[in-house]
Design an enzyme around this catalytic site. Structure first.
Site, PDB file in Angstrom:
ATOM      1  N   SER A  41       0.736  -1.169   0.261  1.00 27.95           N
ATOM      2  CA  SER A  41      -0.014  -0.285  -0.257  1.00 27.95           C
ATOM      3  C   SER A  41       0.367   0.863   0.254  1.00 27.95           C
ATOM      4  O   SER A  41       1.783   1.225  -0.977  1.00 27.95           O
ATOM      5  CB  SER A  41      -0.623  -0.114   1.378  1.00 27.95           C
ATOM      6  OG  SER A  41      -2.180   0.829   1.264  1.00 27.95           O
ATOM      7  N   HIS A  42       0.568   1.806   0.928  1.00 31.77           N
ATOM      8  CA  HIS A  42       1.191   3.382   1.369  1.00 31.77           C
ATOM      9  C   HIS A  42       2.639   3.693   1.897  1.00 31.77           C
ATOM     10  O   HIS A  42       2.994   4.824   2.236  1.00 31.77           O
ATOM     11  CB  HIS A  42       0.532   4.711   1.675  1.00 31.77           C
ATOM     12  CG  HIS A  42      -0.365   4.283   3.583  1.00 31.77           C
ATOM     13  ND1 HIS A  42      -0.656   3.053   3.848  1.00 31.77           N
ATOM     14  CD2 HIS A  42       0.832   4.442   4.244  1.00 31.77           C
ATOM     15  CE1 HIS A  42      -0.725   2.168   4.276  1.00 31.77           C
ATOM     16  NE2 HIS A  42       0.185   3.558   5.282  1.00 31.77           N
ATOM     17  N   ASP A  67      -2.689   6.402  -3.517  1.00 30.64           N
ATOM     18  CA  ASP A  67      -1.257   5.565  -2.724  1.00 30.64           C
ATOM     19  C   ASP A  67      -0.751   4.837  -3.710  1.00 30.64           C
ATOM     20  O   ASP A  67      -1.393   4.789  -4.265  1.00 30.64           O
ATOM     21  CB  ASP A  67      -2.151   5.507  -1.433  1.00 30.64           C
ATOM     22  CG  ASP A  67      -2.261   3.972  -1.591  1.00 30.64           C
ATOM     23  OD1 ASP A  67      -3.290   3.463  -2.695  1.00 30.64           O
ATOM     24  OD2 ASP A  67      -3.022   2.613  -0.450  1.00 30.64           O
ATOM     25  N   ASP A 118      -1.195   1.469  -4.363  1.00 33.93           N
ATOM     26  CA  ASP A 118      -1.357   0.670  -4.889  1.00 33.93           C
ATOM     27  C   ASP A 118      -3.045   1.010  -5.198  1.00 33.93           C
ATOM     28  O   ASP A 118      -4.695   0.232  -5.687  1.00 33.93           O
ATOM     29  CB  ASP A 118      -2.171  -0.752  -3.608  1.00 33.93           C
ATOM     30  CG  ASP A 118      -2.871  -0.631  -2.346  1.00 33.93           C
ATOM     31  OD1 ASP A 118      -2.705   0.780  -2.278  1.00 33.93           O
ATOM     32  OD2 ASP A 118      -3.220  -0.894  -1.771  1.00 33.93           O
ATOM     33  N   ASP A 163      -5.120   2.497  -3.566  1.00 28.81           N
ATOM     34  CA  ASP A 163      -6.685   2.287  -2.625  1.00 28.81           C
ATOM     35  C   ASP A 163      -7.577   3.658  -2.119  1.00 28.81           C
ATOM     36  O   ASP A 163      -8.852   3.980  -1.614  1.00 28.81           O
ATOM     37  CB  ASP A 163      -6.808   0.771  -1.906  1.00 28.81           C
ATOM     38  CG  ASP A 163      -6.151   0.614  -1.627  1.00 28.81           C
ATOM     39  OD1 ASP A 163      -5.166   1.400  -0.811  1.00 28.81           O
ATOM     40  OD2 ASP A 163      -6.194   0.228  -0.549  1.00 28.81           O
ATOM     41  N   ARG A 164      -6.337   4.558  -1.756  1.00 30.01           N
ATOM     42  CA  ARG A 164      -6.792   5.568  -0.909  1.00 30.01           C
ATOM     43  C   ARG A 164      -6.521   6.743  -2.009  1.00 30.01           C
ATOM     44  O   ARG A 164      -6.383   7.119  -3.037  1.00 30.01           O
ATOM     45  CB  ARG A 164      -5.581   5.936   0.089  1.00 30.01           C
ATOM     46  CG  ARG A 164      -5.135   4.396   0.950  1.00 30.01           C
ATOM     47  CD  ARG A 164      -4.459   4.936   1.808  1.00 30.01           C
ATOM     48  NE  ARG A 164      -4.103   4.120   2.925  1.00 30.01           N
ATOM     49  CZ  ARG A 164      -3.843   4.432   4.317  1.00 30.01           C
ATOM     50  NH1 ARG A 164      -3.325   5.847   4.567  1.00 30.01           N
ATOM     51  NH2 ARG A 164      -3.356   2.850   4.650  1.00 30.01           N
ATOM     52  N   LYS A 195     -11.250  -0.234  -1.038  1.00 33.47           N
ATOM     53  CA  LYS A 195     -11.606   1.820  -1.097  1.00 33.47           C
ATOM     54  C   LYS A 195     -10.924   2.007  -1.937  1.00 33.47           C
ATOM     55  O   LYS A 195     -10.068   0.836  -3.326  1.00 33.47           O
ATOM     56  CB  LYS A 195     -10.807   1.807   0.037  1.00 33.47           C
ATOM     57  CG  LYS A 195      -9.453   1.699   0.442  1.00 33.47           C
ATOM     58  CD  LYS A 195      -8.854   2.522   1.218  1.00 33.47           C
ATOM     59  CE  LYS A 195      -7.549   1.946   1.782  1.00 33.47           C
ATOM     60  NZ  LYS A 195      -6.983   0.535   3.116  1.00 33.47           N
TER      61      LYS A 195
HETATM   62  C1  VG1 Z   1      -4.396   1.493   8.196  1.00 32.88           C
HETATM   63  C2  VG1 Z   1      -5.205   2.386   8.513  1.00 32.88           C
HETATM   64  C3  VG1 Z   1      -6.466   1.191   8.171  1.00 32.88           C
HETATM   65  C4  VG1 Z   1      -6.528   0.961   6.438  1.00 32.88           C
HETATM   66  C5  VG1 Z   1      -5.103   0.239   6.670  1.00 32.88           C
HETATM   67  C6  VG1 Z   1      -4.859  -0.136   5.255  1.00 32.88           C
HETATM   68  O1  VG1 Z   1      -3.966   0.492   9.085  1.00 32.88           O
HETATM   69  O2  VG1 Z   1      -5.850   3.177   9.815  1.00 32.88           O
HETATM   70  O3  VG1 Z   1      -7.764   2.550   8.199  1.00 32.88           O
HETATM   71  O4  VG1 Z   1      -7.744  -0.186   6.981  1.00 32.88           O
HETATM   72  O5  VG1 Z   1      -4.435   0.918   6.713  1.00 32.88           O
HETATM   73  O6  VG1 Z   1      -4.974   0.167   4.220  1.00 32.88           O
HETATM   74  P1  VG1 Z   1      -3.442   0.709  10.193  1.00 32.88           P
HETATM   75  O7  VG1 Z   1      -3.846  -0.956  10.898  1.00 32.88           O
HETATM   76  O8  VG1 Z   1      -2.023   1.006  10.589  1.00 32.88           O
HETATM   77  O9  VG1 Z   1      -3.444   1.716  11.636  1.00 32.88           O
HETATM   78  V1  VG1 Z   1      -4.303   0.190   2.295  1.00 32.88           V
HETATM   79  O10 VG1 Z   1      -4.548   1.590   2.322  1.00 32.88           O
HETATM   80  O11 VG1 Z   1      -2.385  -0.062   3.378  1.00 32.88           O
HETATM   81  O12 VG1 Z   1      -4.579  -1.668   2.227  1.00 32.88           O
HETATM   82 CO    CO Z   2      -3.871   1.314  -0.281  1.00 33.01          CO
END
Ligand code: VG1
Ligand code: CO
Length: 543
Positions: free
Chosen positions: A113-114, A277, A279, A281-282, A376
């Site tokens: 992801s990010h 981000d 991947d 989704d954000r 998302k």
């Molecule tokens: C974080 C965010 C959460 C989101 C997750 C995956 O998780 O707070 O809201 O669903 O990342 O996002 P955590 O457990 O670090 O708070 V993505 O864009 O990474 O798949």
């Molecule tokens: Co992501």
């Protein structure tokens, strides 16, 4: 084609977190780490055998290597067909779209992801089920259980598969379809939004920038905004995916997308800017000199849902993750529709979406989406905003300010303390837990505590219970402080403190956010003793 069965031993740290298995690249490259996880998925998800698997990732370092390994394991284990994005690319929402469209038994999505990428960065893998969404806890627990007892894995002996040429190839008994990663997703977007109205907006002198942050959304955004919607070339910036995201955090927030924010400032600022981000989704949404918090974005989109063609008849309900502000709750109340509060992580929206109970959902962490897929979706959110802007003919700032006047403003901020020693972070949560029974009725920084609990969620569809999801302290004036530990970090622990204050009076809705939240920041410190417990004076990131 022959395959070889290799013996292996279980790895103890393959329990997926908030969003799949996320580790340093070096961990994934150690021994059989990746193969153990993939074999555990193939062993525990029986519909994949003889069925269809969707495969793709955000293109970060190790993506191509992982794709080759997974294709050879899919072949050796009797998967019927793999649909893979050309070059090994699929954004997370596009993977969800493809799983659903082609009736696949599931998908493997490769991304952290990010989180930063590159040889010293992070990698990740997660299994999505046939509904296109991240596997629910009962499935990830099955995969994890299998990873603890695994003793061998199977890999085909065939050579490298060409994943760069579109079309079908037979790899022994496995059929491999290499597809255009953008086409199916772009078609879905056109079935949801008013592309004609958005095209008119973009040719009316309206200025927009989309920052793909050198991550997966580049090709999607070029095609959607510049090719289909006619925005001038240069609308999409940083649009070429790079294995290390150009050395940046592909994280769309005010800190990591500061260059984009600068383009919205002052008289020459663009009318609309957005980013996504690693991947895809954000999303982050900006107007001229204006930042829309993700919590407000969800509320505004819900309030304007009927302007979007796919939702012109209204939406059945909405959901937000627990730490997300309660702005959308007020919209749901006004519309007379259901509103659900779920634990952090998109997988908890899946059942509600499948059952048709909700159409829009979101998280404070720059996540917004709808029933069109089960992830998302950053570009969906950007198109939704463009659709609303085109229909209303107002600026981003005017739309949000009017929203606050109507529903009240939920001031909101998240304070993250990153790289904390796990022991200290756990101690902080434990000591808060112990204090919970004594908090209701007590006064914190001048305001009475209405409730205090450790959030537990019972899924309304399948009755499954997820407990220990974060500490909630609610005040009689509607404000809240939430504490939880991250489940996606790869170094130490991250403490997240979520702050929210409700302000119904329009004459007090233009205060700077941290100032508006000052009382709650003090309340969080006084109840949790953050400084003393984790030894930090200030948060590492404030969003
Ligand atoms: C974080 C965010 C959460 C989101 C997750 C995956 O998780 O707070 O809201 O669903 O990342 O996002 P955590 O457990 O670090 O708070 V993505 O864009 O990474 O798949
Ligand atoms: Co992501």
């Amino acid at each position: 084609m022959p395959f070889t069965t290799y013996s292996t031993h279980p790895y103890k740290d393959q329990r997926p977190g908030t969003s799949g298995l996320r580790k340093r690249v070096e961990v994934f490259r150690q021994g059989n780490y990746l193969k153990n996880f993939v074999q555990s998925v193939l062993d525990s998800q029986h519909d994949l055998i003889g069925g269809t698997l969707v495969l793709g990732g955000d293109g970060r370092f190790f993506n191509r290597d992982a794709i080759q390994v997974i294709l050879k394991m899919a072949s050796a284990n009797g998967v019927g067909k793999v649909i893979v994005g050309q070059g090994g690319l699929l954004s997370t929402p596009a993977a969800s779209c493809v799983i659903r469209k082609y009736g696949a038994a599931g998908g493997l999505v490769l991304s952290a992801s990010h989180n930063p990428g590159g040889p010293d960065g992070d990698f990740g893998i997660k299994f999505n089920t046939a509904n296109g969404g991240p596997a629910p806890e009962r499935v990830t627990e099955d995969i994890f259980a299998r990873s603890l007892e695994i003793s061998n894995f199977r890999v085909s002996n065939g050579g490298e598969v060409d994943i760069d040429t579109l079309g079908s190839v037979d790899f022994d008994k496995l059929k491999i379809d290499v597809i255009d990663p953008v086409a199916d997703y772009a078609e879905l977007m056109q079935s949801i939004f008013d592309f004609d109205a958005i095209r008119d907006l973009l040719s009316s002198g309206f200025r927009m920038r989309f920052d793909a942050m050198h991550a997966i959304t580049g090709p999607y955004a070029h095609y959607l905004f510049e090719t289909l919607l006619g925005a001038p070339a240069g609308t999409v910036i940083n649009g070429e995916p790079l294995e290390d995201f150009g050395g940046h955090h592909p994280d769309p927030n005010l800190v990591h997308a500061a260059d984009l924010v600068a383009l919205t400032r002052g008289a020459g600022g663009v009318d609309f800017a957005a980013a996504s981000d690693g991947d895809g989704d954000r999303n982050m949404i900006l107007g001229r000199d204006f930042f829309v918090t993700p919590s407000d974005s969800l509320a505004v989109l819900a309030a304007n849902a009927t302007l979007i063609p796919a939702h012109h008849g209204g939406i059945p309900g909405v959901a937000r993750s627990m730490p997300t502000s309660q702005a959308v709750d007020r919209v749901a109340q006004a519309l007379g529709i259901e509103c659900f509060e779920t634990p952090t992580g998109w997988k908890f929206f899946g059942n509600l979406l499948d059952a048709g109970r909700i159409a829009f959902c979101g998280e404070e962490s720059f996540g917004t989406g709808s029933s069109h897929v089960r992830e998302k979706d950053g570009l969906w959110a950007v198109l939704a905003w463009l659709n609303v802007l085109a229909a209303r003919g107002q600026s981003v700032a005017d739309i949000v300010t009017q929203h606050w006047q109507q529903y009240g403003r939920n001031y909101y901020s998240r304070h993250d303390y990153e790289g904390v020693k796990a022991k200290k972070a756990n101690a902080l949560i434990e000591s808060l837990r112990a204090k919970l029974p004594g908090l209701p009725g007590s006064i914190l920084e001048g305001v009475e505590v209405a409730y205090a609990d450790d959030f537990s969620y019972t899924d309304p569809i399948d009755g499954s219970v997820s407990s220990g999801q974060g500490i909630r302290i609610g005040f009689v004036d509607g404000s809240r402080v939430v504490f939880r530990l991250s489940g996606t970090g790869t170094v130490g622990a991250t403490l997240r403190v979520y702050l929210e204050a409700y302000e119904p009076d329009p004459s007090r809705q233009q205060i700077e956010t941290q100032a508006a939240l000052a009382r709650l920041i003090n309340a969080a410190e006084s109840v949790a003793d953050i400084r003393a417990t984790i030894g930090r004076d200030t948060p590492s990131v404030i969003t």
